[in-house]
Design a protein around this motif. Structure first.
Motif, PDB file in Angstrom:
ATOM      1  N   ARG A  71     -23.894 116.930 -73.770  1.00  0.00           N
ATOM      2  CA  ARG A  71     -24.679 115.710 -73.841  1.00  0.00           C
ATOM      3  C   ARG A  71     -26.125 115.981 -73.491  1.00  0.00           C
ATOM      4  O   ARG A  71     -26.428 116.907 -72.729  1.00  0.00           O
ATOM      5  CB  ARG A  71     -24.098 114.640 -72.925  1.00  0.00           C
ATOM      6  CG  ARG A  71     -24.117 114.979 -71.442  1.00  0.00           C
ATOM      7  CD  ARG A  71     -23.289 113.974 -70.638  1.00  0.00           C
ATOM      8  NE  ARG A  71     -23.815 112.621 -70.770  1.00  0.00           N
ATOM      9  CZ  ARG A  71     -23.099 111.531 -70.563  1.00  0.00           C
ATOM     10  NH1 ARG A  71     -21.824 111.627 -70.226  1.00  0.00           N
ATOM     11  NH2 ARG A  71     -23.647 110.340 -70.690  1.00  0.00           N
ATOM     12  N   HIS A  72     -27.012 115.172 -74.040  1.00  0.00           N
ATOM     13  CA  HIS A  72     -28.440 115.252 -73.742  1.00  0.00           C
ATOM     14  C   HIS A  72     -28.863 113.835 -73.372  1.00  0.00           C
ATOM     15  O   HIS A  72     -29.124 112.994 -74.238  1.00  0.00           O
ATOM     16  CB  HIS A  72     -29.204 115.759 -74.961  1.00  0.00           C
ATOM     17  CG  HIS A  72     -30.605 116.195 -74.666  1.00  0.00           C
ATOM     18  ND1 HIS A  72     -31.509 115.384 -74.007  1.00  0.00           N
ATOM     19  CD2 HIS A  72     -31.254 117.336 -74.934  1.00  0.00           C
ATOM     20  CE1 HIS A  72     -32.656 116.018 -73.884  1.00  0.00           C
ATOM     21  NE2 HIS A  72     -32.525 117.212 -74.450  1.00  0.00           N
ATOM     22  N   ASN A  73     -28.908 113.561 -72.090  1.00  0.00           N
ATOM     23  CA  ASN A  73     -29.150 112.195 -71.635  1.00  0.00           C
ATOM     24  C   ASN A  73     -30.520 111.665 -72.057  1.00  0.00           C
ATOM     25  O   ASN A  73     -30.661 110.480 -72.368  1.00  0.00           O
ATOM     26  CB  ASN A  73     -28.997 112.102 -70.126  1.00  0.00           C
ATOM     27  CG  ASN A  73     -27.550 112.206 -69.687  1.00  0.00           C
ATOM     28  OD1 ASN A  73     -26.624 112.004 -70.473  1.00  0.00           O
ATOM     29  ND2 ASN A  73     -27.349 112.552 -68.419  1.00  0.00           N
ATOM     30  N   VAL A  78     -24.628 112.657 -77.605  1.00  0.00           N
ATOM     31  CA  VAL A  78     -23.526 113.553 -77.280  1.00  0.00           C
ATOM     32  C   VAL A  78     -23.228 114.388 -78.518  1.00  0.00           C
ATOM     33  O   VAL A  78     -23.338 113.900 -79.641  1.00  0.00           O
ATOM     34  CB  VAL A  78     -22.288 112.770 -76.803  1.00  0.00           C
ATOM     35  CG1 VAL A  78     -21.753 111.830 -77.876  1.00  0.00           C
ATOM     36  CG2 VAL A  78     -21.197 113.714 -76.325  1.00  0.00           C
ATOM     37  N   TYR A  79     -22.875 115.650 -78.271  1.00  0.00           N
ATOM     38  CA  TYR A  79     -22.635 116.591 -79.366  1.00  0.00           C
ATOM     39  C   TYR A  79     -21.209 117.114 -79.319  1.00  0.00           C
ATOM     40  O   TYR A  79     -20.585 117.166 -78.266  1.00  0.00           O
ATOM     41  CB  TYR A  79     -23.596 117.777 -79.257  1.00  0.00           C
ATOM     42  CG  TYR A  79     -25.045 117.404 -79.287  1.00  0.00           C
ATOM     43  CD1 TYR A  79     -25.773 117.301 -78.098  1.00  0.00           C
ATOM     44  CD2 TYR A  79     -25.695 117.148 -80.483  1.00  0.00           C
ATOM     45  CE1 TYR A  79     -27.113 116.957 -78.112  1.00  0.00           C
ATOM     46  CE2 TYR A  79     -27.043 116.797 -80.503  1.00  0.00           C
ATOM     47  CZ  TYR A  79     -27.743 116.705 -79.316  1.00  0.00           C
ATOM     48  OH  TYR A  79     -29.071 116.364 -79.330  1.00  0.00           O
ATOM     49  N   LEU A  80     -20.715 117.519 -80.471  1.00  0.00           N
ATOM     50  CA  LEU A  80     -19.448 118.228 -80.552  1.00  0.00           C
ATOM     51  C   LEU A  80     -19.679 119.438 -81.443  1.00  0.00           C
ATOM     52  O   LEU A  80     -19.797 119.305 -82.664  1.00  0.00           O
ATOM     53  CB  LEU A  80     -18.334 117.349 -81.113  1.00  0.00           C
ATOM     54  CG  LEU A  80     -16.955 118.009 -81.105  1.00  0.00           C
ATOM     55  CD1 LEU A  80     -16.464 118.194 -79.660  1.00  0.00           C
ATOM     56  CD2 LEU A  80     -15.944 117.173 -81.889  1.00  0.00           C
ATOM     57  N   ARG A  81     -19.752 120.594 -80.829  1.00  0.00           N
ATOM     58  CA  ARG A  81     -19.885 121.826 -81.571  1.00  0.00           C
ATOM     59  C   ARG A  81     -18.485 122.291 -81.927  1.00  0.00           C
ATOM     60  O   ARG A  81     -17.638 122.469 -81.057  1.00  0.00           O
ATOM     61  CB  ARG A  81     -20.588 122.884 -80.715  1.00  0.00           C
ATOM     62  CG  ARG A  81     -20.561 124.291 -81.302  1.00  0.00           C
ATOM     63  CD  ARG A  81     -21.518 124.457 -82.462  1.00  0.00           C
ATOM     64  NE  ARG A  81     -21.432 125.801 -83.046  1.00  0.00           N
ATOM     65  CZ  ARG A  81     -22.305 126.263 -83.931  1.00  0.00           C
ATOM     66  NH1 ARG A  81     -23.315 125.500 -84.351  1.00  0.00           N
ATOM     67  NH2 ARG A  81     -22.168 127.488 -84.409  1.00  0.00           N
ATOM     68  N   MET A  82     -18.247 122.531 -83.219  1.00  0.00           N
ATOM     69  CA  MET A  82     -16.926 122.914 -83.700  1.00  0.00           C
ATOM     70  C   MET A  82     -17.027 124.275 -84.375  1.00  0.00           C
ATOM     71  O   MET A  82     -17.721 124.418 -85.403  1.00  0.00           O
ATOM     72  CB  MET A  82     -16.396 121.868 -84.685  1.00  0.00           C
ATOM     73  CG  MET A  82     -16.380 120.465 -84.116  1.00  0.00           C
ATOM     74  SD  MET A  82     -15.643 119.250 -85.219  1.00  0.00           S
ATOM     75  CE  MET A  82     -16.828 119.242 -86.551  1.00  0.00           C
ATOM     76  N   ASP A  83     -16.358 125.253 -83.793  1.00  0.00           N
ATOM     77  CA  ASP A  83     -16.330 126.614 -84.341  1.00  0.00           C
ATOM     78  C   ASP A  83     -14.913 126.976 -84.785  1.00  0.00           C
ATOM     79  O   ASP A  83     -13.945 126.325 -84.391  1.00  0.00           O
ATOM     80  CB  ASP A  83     -16.810 127.619 -83.288  1.00  0.00           C
ATOM     81  CG  ASP A  83     -18.257 127.410 -82.902  1.00  0.00           C
ATOM     82  OD1 ASP A  83     -18.557 127.414 -81.690  1.00  0.00           O
ATOM     83  OD2 ASP A  83     -19.100 127.234 -83.807  1.00  0.00           O
TER      84      ASP A  83
END
Length: 123
Positions: A71-73, A78-83
């Protein structure tokens, strides 16, 4: 009113990566816990990952080690990095917000939801 807007979805090949973003407005983002859920073809909506206001995280077993929530307040995002994506990761991904968040894996624990964004992983 509260809005959660997802972006970053699309088509990717098996083994590829994507980063989903969810920008929130109308709430005190830093105080909220944030979650990602997904609904695959013919399946129920299921928990993927969550991050609390203190940055503690929890993941579904199916994505542990492959997905990263952050997250970057300052940007209310909010991020979801999917590898290492697999065809079974194909789904509509939803962002959700909760205050407080008692049981992060339950859909009913969340107060607000985004519209969802499609991720398709080809074999």
């Amino acid at each position: 009113q509260v809005q959660l807007v997802e972006s970053g979805g699309g088509l990717v090949r098996t083994g590829g990566s994507l980063r989903l973003s969810c920008e929130a407005s109308g709430l005190t983002f830093s105080r909220h816990s944030m979650g990602w859920f997904r609904r695959g073809p013919g399946k129920e909506r299921e928990f993927v990952a969550a991050i609390r206001s203190n940055n503690s995280t929890i993941y579904a077993d199916s994505v542990k080690g492959r997905f990263t929530i952050s997250r970057h307040n300052a940007q209310n995002t909010v991020y979801l990095r999917m590898d290492s994506l697999k065809p079974e990761d194909t789904a509509i991904y939803y962002c959700a917000a909760a205050l407080p968040l008692k049981i992060p894996t339950l859909r009913s624990a969340y107060d607000y939801w985004g519209q969802g964004i499609q991720v398709f992983v080809s074999s």
